[in-house]
Design a protein around this motif. Structure first.
Motif, PDB file in Angstrom:
ATOM      1  N   TYR A 171       0.849  -1.193   0.000  1.00 44.49           N
ATOM      2  CA  TYR A 171       0.000   0.000   0.000  1.00 44.49           C
ATOM      3  C   TYR A 171       0.887   1.246   0.000  1.00 44.49           C
TER       4      TYR A 171
ATOM      5  N   GLY B 130      -2.257   7.789  -4.166  1.00 42.78           N
ATOM      6  CA  GLY B 130      -1.639   6.549  -3.699  1.00 42.78           C
ATOM      7  C   GLY B 130      -2.068   5.372  -4.553  1.00 42.78           C
TER       8      GLY B 130
ATOM      9  N   ILE C  18      -2.000   0.617  -4.925  1.00 43.86           N
ATOM     10  CA  ILE C  18      -1.647  -0.719  -4.448  1.00 43.86           C
ATOM     11  C   ILE C  18      -0.781  -1.395  -5.497  1.00 43.86           C
TER      12      ILE C  18
ATOM     13  N   PRO D 276      -6.062   3.047  -6.390  1.00 42.24           N
ATOM     14  CA  PRO D 276      -6.432   3.007  -4.963  1.00 42.24           C
ATOM     15  C   PRO D 276      -7.816   2.396  -4.759  1.00 42.24           C
TER      16      PRO D 276
ATOM     17  N   LEU E 257     -11.055   3.913  -2.738  1.00 45.96           N
ATOM     18  CA  LEU E 257     -10.805   5.354  -2.615  1.00 45.96           C
ATOM     19  C   LEU E 257     -12.049   6.127  -2.190  1.00 45.96           C
TER      20      LEU E 257
ATOM     21  N   SER F 298      -9.035  -2.641   1.787  1.00 52.00           N
ATOM     22  CA  SER F 298      -8.034  -1.788   1.142  1.00 52.00           C
ATOM     23  C   SER F 298      -8.236  -0.319   1.497  1.00 52.00           C
ATOM     24  N   SER F 299      -9.480   0.097   1.707  1.00 45.23           N
ATOM     25  CA  SER F 299      -9.708   1.498   2.078  1.00 45.23           C
ATOM     26  C   SER F 299      -9.052   1.813   3.419  1.00 45.23           C
TER      27      SER F 299
ATOM     28  N   LEU G 145      -5.122   1.700   2.840  1.00 44.67           N
ATOM     29  CA  LEU G 145      -4.697   2.902   2.117  1.00 44.67           C
ATOM     30  C   LEU G 145      -4.781   4.135   3.009  1.00 44.67           C
TER      31      LEU G 145
ATOM     32  N   ARG H 147      -1.742   6.547   4.088  1.00 40.85           N
ATOM     33  CA  ARG H 147      -1.858   7.997   3.923  1.00 40.85           C
ATOM     34  C   ARG H 147      -1.641   8.717   5.245  1.00 40.85           C
TER      35      ARG H 147
END
Length: 257
Positions: A93, A103, A105, A142, A145, A217-218, A221, A225
């Motif tokens: 990530y 950003g 993956i 991302p 997102l 993944s959210s 990520l 961030r």
């Protein structure tokens, strides 16, 4: 007077539906005994409406079913994708930087890999133009997102530099409100993080190691961030208390340029 005891498991729709069935039955019986056709018709209509309400699924179940149908296809597609490409590494990530404003993956080709972030941009899909095949892999945008942006809307400020505690709070609140997860917990480790998610939808740990679902993944990520660091997925496991993800901190973007 009739006293109705409502248990904790009884929902509003059950109360309304049951009341319509009972009152409709009483009204229909009264109409039958007194030869009042309008009462019979109203009673039958009430019983029918009550039966329909009782068969309704709560909206939360409808949302979960719909999401399961969508994510099921998603998971099967990416499982085949990963298998056919022989991707050995787990997901990396990447926090936002100049080449990747949101950003992204990266899934390395090899389990022992190298990162060459300077060669990644929003137009990259398969990273092959590298001097060392250990830097090859698949770049994904991302995923999740839109959920990440909801976290920032909830906070009313950007996640960058905010830290893991902020991600835990924002993601937990938003995902719970959307009916996607009942809890998010993030624990700092010596060189990474342990993330526990209690999803209200189905999640496949085997796929999430390579290409995570939008919910997982959210969060990861958002964590990249918030910390400004590249995160590598060590493992994703299903436990009694939820989905447990362990990620390793690989340092800031500048270390991989």
């Amino acid at each position: 007077m009739v006293v109705v005891s409502v248990g904790k498991g009884m929902e509003t729709k059950d109360i309304i539906g049951g009341a319509l069935v009972v009152s409709g039955g009483v009204l229909a019986l009264h109409g039958f005994l007194n030869a009042l056709s309008n009462h019979i018709n109203l009673g039958v209509a009430g019983m029918f409406l009550g039966a329909v309400i009782l068969t309704f699924k709560p909206s939360s179940y409808v949302k979960r079913d719909a999401l399961r149908y969508v994510t099921g296809s998603y998971e099967r597609f990416f499982e085949s994708f990963v298998r056919n490409l022989h991707l050995e590494g787990n997901a990396v990530y990447i926090p936002p930087f100049e080449n990747l404003p949101e950003g992204g993956i990266f899934v390395p080709l090899h389990e022992r890999f190298e990162l060459d972030l300077a060669r990644l941009d929003t137009e990259t899909v398969f990273l092959t133009d590298v001097p060392n095949d250990r830097a090859m892999g698949l770049f994904l945008g991302p995923i999740g997102l839109d959920l990440l942006k909801r976290y920032e809307e909830h906070l009313e400020y950007p996640l960058r530099g905010s830290g893991p505690g902020t991600v835990e709070s924002a993601a937990g609140a938003v995902l719970k409100a959307l009916g996607l997860a009942s809890r998010v917990y993030i624990e700092g480790l010596e060189n990474g993080f342990r993330v526990v998610i209690q999803p209200d939808v189905e999640c496949s740990p085997e796929i999430c190691e390579k290409i995570a679902c939008p919910v997982c993944s959210s969060i990861l990520l958002a964590l990249a961030r918030a910390t400004g660091e590249v995160l590598y997925t060590r493992r994703v496991e299903e436990k009694d208390y939820g989905i447990e993800i362990e990620v390793e901190r690989l340092g800031g973007v500048e270390e991989w340029m």
